[in-house]
Write an enzyme that holds these catalytic residues in place. Structure first.
Site, PDB file in Angstrom:
ATOM      1  CG  HIS A  60       4.136   8.685  38.703  1.00 30.30           C
ATOM      2  ND1 HIS A  60       4.777   8.814  39.914  1.00 30.30           N
ATOM      3  CD2 HIS A  60       5.107   8.504  37.775  1.00 30.30           C
ATOM      4  CE1 HIS A  60       6.087   8.721  39.729  1.00 30.30           C
ATOM      5  NE2 HIS A  60       6.317   8.538  38.439  1.00 30.30           N
ATOM      6  CG  ASP A  73       7.275   8.503  34.653  1.00 34.85           C
ATOM      7  OD1 ASP A  73       6.355   7.802  35.105  1.00 34.85           O
ATOM      8  OD2 ASP A  73       8.217   8.923  35.349  1.00 34.85           O
ATOM      9  CG  HIS A 101       9.764  11.075  31.208  1.00 31.18           C
ATOM     10  ND1 HIS A 101       9.380  12.135  31.989  1.00 31.18           N
ATOM     11  CD2 HIS A 101      10.247  10.134  32.060  1.00 31.18           C
ATOM     12  CE1 HIS A 101       9.628  11.842  33.262  1.00 31.18           C
ATOM     13  NE2 HIS A 101      10.153  10.633  33.334  1.00 31.18           N
ATOM     14  CG  ASP A 123      10.275   7.599  40.051  1.00 29.93           C
ATOM     15  OD1 ASP A 123      11.160   7.790  39.196  1.00 29.93           O
ATOM     16  OD2 ASP A 123       9.090   7.959  39.885  1.00 29.93           O
ATOM     17  CG  HIS A 124       9.815   4.596  36.808  1.00 31.85           C
ATOM     18  ND1 HIS A 124       8.585   4.312  36.272  1.00 31.85           N
ATOM     19  CD2 HIS A 124       9.741   5.884  37.221  1.00 31.85           C
ATOM     20  CE1 HIS A 124       7.807   5.371  36.344  1.00 31.85           C
ATOM     21  NE2 HIS A 124       8.487   6.351  36.913  1.00 31.85           N
ATOM     22  CG  HIS A 129      13.660   9.153  35.606  1.00 32.76           C
ATOM     23  ND1 HIS A 129      12.643   9.845  34.996  1.00 32.76           N
ATOM     24  CD2 HIS A 129      14.811   9.720  35.173  1.00 32.76           C
ATOM     25  CE1 HIS A 129      13.156  10.799  34.238  1.00 32.76           C
ATOM     26  NE2 HIS A 129      14.474  10.744  34.316  1.00 32.76           N
ATOM     27  CG  HIS A 147      11.662   6.132  32.414  1.00 29.25           C
ATOM     28  ND1 HIS A 147      10.451   5.618  32.818  1.00 29.25           N
ATOM     29  CD2 HIS A 147      11.875   7.244  33.175  1.00 29.25           C
ATOM     30  CE1 HIS A 147       9.952   6.394  33.773  1.00 29.25           C
ATOM     31  NE2 HIS A 147      10.789   7.379  34.018  1.00 29.25           N
TER      32      HIS A 147
HETATM   33 ZN    ZN Z   1      10.454   9.285  35.044  1.00 30.24          ZN
END
Ligand code: ZN
Length: 261
Positions: free
Chosen positions: A171, A133, A114, A59-60, A57, A55
Protein backbone atom coordinates in the site's frame (compact mmCIF):
# COMPACT_ATOMS: atom_id res chain seq x y z
CA UNK A 1 18.96 -14.95 -18.37
CA UNK A 2 17.40 -11.55 -19.06
CA UNK A 3 17.58 -9.11 -16.18
CA UNK A 4 14.19 -9.18 -14.49
CA UNK A 5 12.26 -5.94 -14.22
CA UNK A 6 9.65 -4.72 -11.79
CA UNK A 7 6.77 -2.35 -12.24
CA UNK A 8 3.53 -1.58 -10.48
CA UNK A 9 -0.18 -1.58 -11.19
CA UNK A 10 -2.45 0.62 -9.12
CA UNK A 11 -5.58 -0.92 -7.62
CA UNK A 12 -8.35 0.43 -5.39
CA UNK A 13 -7.46 3.54 -3.43
CA UNK A 14 -3.86 2.87 -2.46
CA UNK A 15 -2.89 -0.75 -3.32
CA UNK A 16 0.07 -1.61 -5.49
CA UNK A 17 0.11 -4.85 -7.47
CA UNK A 18 3.83 -5.35 -8.15
CA UNK A 19 4.98 -7.09 -11.32
CA UNK A 20 8.13 -9.11 -12.04
CA UNK A 21 8.86 -9.54 -15.72
CA UNK A 22 11.44 -11.19 -17.90
CA UNK A 23 10.79 -10.52 -21.56
CA UNK A 24 7.07 -10.94 -22.18
CA UNK A 25 6.49 -13.16 -19.12
CA UNK A 26 5.13 -11.53 -15.97
CA UNK A 27 4.40 -12.68 -12.45
CA UNK A 28 2.17 -10.45 -10.32
CA UNK A 29 2.17 -10.05 -6.55
CA UNK A 30 -1.14 -9.73 -4.67
CA UNK A 31 -3.63 -9.03 -7.46
CA UNK A 32 -6.53 -7.63 -5.46
CA UNK A 33 -8.34 -6.78 -8.68
CA UNK A 34 -8.11 -8.54 -12.06
CA UNK A 35 -9.14 -5.70 -14.33
CA UNK A 36 -6.17 -3.34 -13.90
CA UNK A 37 -3.83 -6.35 -14.26
CA UNK A 38 -5.47 -7.49 -17.50
CA UNK A 39 -5.30 -3.93 -18.85
CA UNK A 40 -1.64 -3.64 -17.91
CA UNK A 41 -0.74 -6.97 -19.53
CA UNK A 42 -2.48 -5.91 -22.71
CA UNK A 43 -0.92 -2.46 -22.79
CA UNK A 44 2.56 -3.82 -22.14
CA UNK A 45 2.17 -6.89 -24.38
CA UNK A 46 2.95 -9.26 -21.55
CA UNK A 47 1.68 -12.70 -20.62
CA UNK A 48 0.78 -13.75 -17.12
CA UNK A 49 3.11 -16.52 -15.92
CA UNK A 50 2.24 -16.80 -12.25
CA UNK A 51 0.77 -15.20 -9.13
CA UNK A 52 2.43 -14.67 -5.75
CA UNK A 53 0.17 -14.05 -2.75
CA UNK A 54 1.49 -12.68 0.55
CA UNK A 55 -1.72 -13.15 2.53
CA UNK A 56 -5.41 -13.88 2.28
CA UNK A 57 -7.03 -10.43 2.53
CA UNK A 58 -9.38 -9.67 -0.33
CA UNK A 59 -7.59 -6.52 -1.45
CA UNK A 60 -4.58 -8.78 -2.16
CA UNK A 61 -6.36 -11.85 -3.58
CA UNK A 62 -9.68 -10.65 -5.03
CA UNK A 63 -8.41 -10.63 -8.63
CA UNK A 64 -7.04 -14.19 -8.68
CA UNK A 65 -10.21 -15.85 -10.02
CA UNK A 66 -10.55 -13.28 -12.80
CA UNK A 67 -6.93 -13.83 -13.84
CA UNK A 68 -7.21 -17.62 -13.73
CA UNK A 69 -10.24 -17.36 -16.02
CA UNK A 70 -7.88 -16.01 -18.71
CA UNK A 71 -4.54 -17.62 -17.83
CA UNK A 72 -3.77 -21.04 -16.45
CA UNK A 73 -0.87 -20.22 -14.12
CA UNK A 74 0.50 -21.39 -10.76
CA UNK A 75 -0.63 -19.49 -7.66
CA UNK A 76 1.87 -19.39 -4.78
CA UNK A 77 0.78 -18.60 -1.24
CA UNK A 78 1.55 -19.38 2.39
CA UNK A 79 0.81 -22.99 3.33
CA UNK A 80 -0.58 -21.82 6.69
CA UNK A 81 -2.78 -19.12 5.14
CA UNK A 82 -5.28 -21.52 3.55
CA UNK A 83 -6.19 -19.51 0.46
CA UNK A 84 -8.45 -21.65 -1.76
CA UNK A 85 -6.94 -20.52 -5.06
CA UNK A 86 -3.35 -21.41 -4.08
CA UNK A 87 -1.94 -24.28 -6.15
CA UNK A 88 1.65 -24.09 -4.82
CA UNK A 89 1.65 -23.77 -1.03
CA UNK A 90 4.98 -22.43 0.27
CA UNK A 91 6.55 -21.88 3.68
CA UNK A 92 9.52 -20.10 5.21
CA UNK A 93 12.81 -21.51 3.96
CA UNK A 94 11.37 -22.64 0.62
CA UNK A 95 12.91 -21.48 -2.64
CA UNK A 96 10.63 -20.92 -5.61
CA UNK A 97 12.19 -21.14 -9.06
CA UNK A 98 10.22 -19.21 -11.65
CA UNK A 99 11.07 -20.98 -14.90
CA UNK A 100 9.01 -18.51 -16.91
CA UNK A 101 11.25 -15.71 -15.62
CA UNK A 102 14.48 -17.43 -16.70
CA UNK A 103 14.83 -19.47 -13.52
CA UNK A 104 14.55 -16.50 -11.16
CA UNK A 105 14.83 -17.74 -7.57
CA UNK A 106 12.68 -16.43 -4.75
CA UNK A 107 13.13 -17.17 -1.05
CA UNK A 108 10.02 -17.46 1.08
CA UNK A 109 9.94 -15.92 4.57
CA UNK A 110 7.26 -16.72 7.14
CA UNK A 111 6.23 -13.37 8.61
CA UNK A 112 3.16 -13.85 10.85
CA UNK A 113 1.53 -10.90 12.61
CA UNK A 114 -0.81 -9.10 10.24
CA UNK A 115 -2.25 -12.56 9.53
CA UNK A 116 -0.90 -15.82 10.93
CA UNK A 117 0.04 -17.32 7.56
CA UNK A 118 1.50 -14.16 5.99
CA UNK A 119 4.60 -14.78 3.86
CA UNK A 120 7.07 -12.43 2.15
CA UNK A 121 9.01 -13.07 -1.06
CA UNK A 122 12.68 -12.16 -1.32
CA UNK A 123 14.61 -12.22 -4.60
CA UNK A 124 18.27 -12.58 -3.52
CA UNK A 125 19.79 -11.90 -6.95
CA UNK A 126 18.07 -8.49 -7.13
CA UNK A 127 17.63 -7.78 -3.40
CA UNK A 128 13.91 -7.24 -3.87
CA UNK A 129 11.45 -7.88 -1.05
CA UNK A 130 7.71 -8.18 -1.71
CA UNK A 131 6.25 -7.93 1.76
CA UNK A 132 2.49 -7.38 1.38
CA UNK A 133 1.09 -5.86 4.57
CA UNK A 134 4.01 -6.76 6.84
CA UNK A 135 6.00 -3.59 6.33
CA UNK A 136 4.98 -0.24 4.84
CA UNK A 137 6.94 2.90 4.07
CA UNK A 138 7.65 4.18 7.62
CA UNK A 139 5.07 1.79 9.06
CA UNK A 140 3.95 -1.80 9.50
CA UNK A 141 0.74 -3.75 9.13
CA UNK A 142 -1.92 -3.91 11.80
CA UNK A 143 -1.74 -6.98 13.97
CA UNK A 144 -5.03 -8.69 13.10
CA UNK A 145 -4.24 -12.31 13.96
CA UNK A 146 -0.81 -12.61 15.53
CA UNK A 147 0.79 -11.15 18.64
CA UNK A 148 3.08 -8.14 18.95
CA UNK A 149 5.94 -10.55 19.67
CA UNK A 150 5.26 -12.45 16.42
CA UNK A 151 5.12 -9.22 14.43
CA UNK A 152 8.33 -8.04 16.06
CA UNK A 153 10.09 -11.31 15.17
CA UNK A 154 8.81 -11.09 11.59
CA UNK A 155 10.20 -7.57 11.25
CA UNK A 156 13.54 -8.74 12.64
CA UNK A 157 13.75 -11.22 9.73
CA UNK A 158 13.41 -8.29 7.35
CA UNK A 159 15.92 -6.19 9.31
CA UNK A 160 18.48 -8.98 8.79
CA UNK A 161 18.38 -8.59 4.97
CA UNK A 162 21.00 -6.41 3.21
CA UNK A 163 20.55 -2.67 3.83
CA UNK A 164 20.15 -1.97 0.10
CA UNK A 165 17.20 -4.36 -0.21
CA UNK A 166 14.34 -2.71 -2.08
CA UNK A 167 11.09 -2.90 -0.14
CA UNK A 168 7.94 -3.34 -2.26
CA UNK A 169 4.95 -2.84 0.08
CA UNK A 170 1.30 -3.52 -0.63
CA UNK A 171 0.00 0.00 0.00
CA UNK A 172 0.90 3.66 -0.45
CA UNK A 173 0.82 4.74 3.19
CA UNK A 174 4.20 6.43 3.51
CA UNK A 175 3.18 10.05 4.10
CA UNK A 176 0.57 9.44 6.83
CA UNK A 177 2.97 6.93 8.40
CA UNK A 178 5.72 9.55 8.49
CA UNK A 179 3.40 11.86 10.43
CA UNK A 180 3.17 9.19 13.09
CA UNK A 181 6.93 8.47 12.89
CA UNK A 182 7.57 12.14 13.64
CA UNK A 183 5.31 11.92 16.69
CA UNK A 184 7.36 8.97 17.93
CA UNK A 185 10.69 10.64 17.16
CA UNK A 186 10.29 14.42 16.89
CA UNK A 187 14.09 14.84 16.90
CA UNK A 188 14.88 12.48 14.02
CA UNK A 189 16.07 14.54 11.00
CA UNK A 190 15.86 11.53 8.63
CA UNK A 191 12.07 11.54 9.07
CA UNK A 192 11.82 15.17 8.07
CA UNK A 193 14.00 14.55 5.01
CA UNK A 194 11.84 11.61 3.98
CA UNK A 195 8.66 13.69 4.31
CA UNK A 196 10.09 16.19 1.83
CA UNK A 197 11.16 13.48 -0.62
CA UNK A 198 7.87 11.63 -0.36
CA UNK A 199 5.81 14.80 -0.79
CA UNK A 200 7.73 15.60 -3.98
CA UNK A 201 6.95 12.13 -5.34
CA UNK A 202 3.28 12.21 -4.38
CA UNK A 203 2.82 15.63 -5.94
CA UNK A 204 3.80 13.97 -9.22
CA UNK A 205 1.51 11.02 -8.39
CA UNK A 206 4.54 8.72 -8.22
CA UNK A 207 4.84 5.89 -5.69
CA UNK A 208 7.10 6.49 -2.69
CA UNK A 209 8.02 2.81 -3.07
CA UNK A 210 10.08 0.77 -3.29
CA UNK A 211 12.07 2.16 -0.39
CA UNK A 212 15.35 0.70 0.82
CA UNK A 213 15.81 -1.20 4.02
CA UNK A 214 18.40 1.42 5.08
CA UNK A 215 15.77 4.14 4.66
CA UNK A 216 13.27 2.15 6.73
CA UNK A 217 15.84 1.50 9.44
CA UNK A 218 16.46 5.26 9.65
CA UNK A 219 12.81 6.38 9.71
CA UNK A 220 10.42 3.51 10.43
CA UNK A 221 9.48 3.49 14.14
CA UNK A 222 8.62 -0.22 13.93
CA UNK A 223 12.21 -1.01 12.92
CA UNK A 224 13.58 1.41 15.51
CA UNK A 225 12.05 0.00 18.69
CA UNK A 226 15.53 -1.14 19.76
CA UNK A 227 16.83 2.45 19.70
CA UNK A 228 17.50 3.89 23.14
CA UNK A 229 15.67 7.11 22.17
CA UNK A 230 12.51 5.25 21.15
CA UNK A 231 12.48 2.98 24.21
CA UNK A 232 13.03 5.99 26.50
CA UNK A 233 10.31 8.02 24.84
CA UNK A 234 7.69 5.26 25.11
CA UNK A 235 8.42 5.05 28.85
CA UNK A 236 8.48 8.86 29.23
CA UNK A 237 5.08 9.15 27.49
CA UNK A 238 3.69 6.56 29.89
CA UNK A 239 2.89 4.19 27.02
CA UNK A 240 4.84 1.32 28.60
CA UNK A 241 6.89 0.55 31.67
CA UNK A 242 8.77 -2.12 29.74
CA UNK A 243 11.95 -0.49 28.47
CA UNK A 244 12.91 -3.27 26.05
CA UNK A 245 12.76 -3.38 22.24
CA UNK A 246 9.64 -5.57 22.36
CA UNK A 247 8.06 -3.37 25.04
CA UNK A 248 8.69 -0.26 22.94
CA UNK A 249 7.50 -1.99 19.75
CA UNK A 250 4.25 -3.08 21.41
CA UNK A 251 3.69 0.45 22.74
CA UNK A 252 4.38 2.04 19.34
CA UNK A 253 2.02 -0.41 17.58
CA UNK A 254 -0.77 0.19 20.12
CA UNK A 255 -0.32 3.97 19.83
CA UNK A 256 -0.47 3.81 16.02
CA UNK A 257 -3.75 1.85 16.14
CA UNK A 258 -5.60 4.94 17.34
CA UNK A 259 -3.28 7.70 16.21
CA UNK A 260 -5.05 10.58 14.53
CA UNK A 261 -2.45 12.61 12.64
ZN1 ZN B 1 -3.92 -7.19 4.66
Amino acid sequence: MQTPQTSFIRAFKDNYIWTLSSGPQTVVVDPGDAKPVLNWLKQNKRKLAGILLTHKHNDHTGGVAGLLAKFSVPVYGGANERIDSVTQPVAGGDTITLDALGGLEISVLDVPGHTLGHVAYYVPSQKWLFCGDLLFGAGCGRIFEGTAAQMYDSLQKIAALPDDTLIFCGHEYTLPNLKFAAAVEPENPAIEARVKESLAKRQKYLPTLPSTLAEEKATNPFLRADQETVMERMVALGRTADKTPLGAFTAVRTWKDDFVG
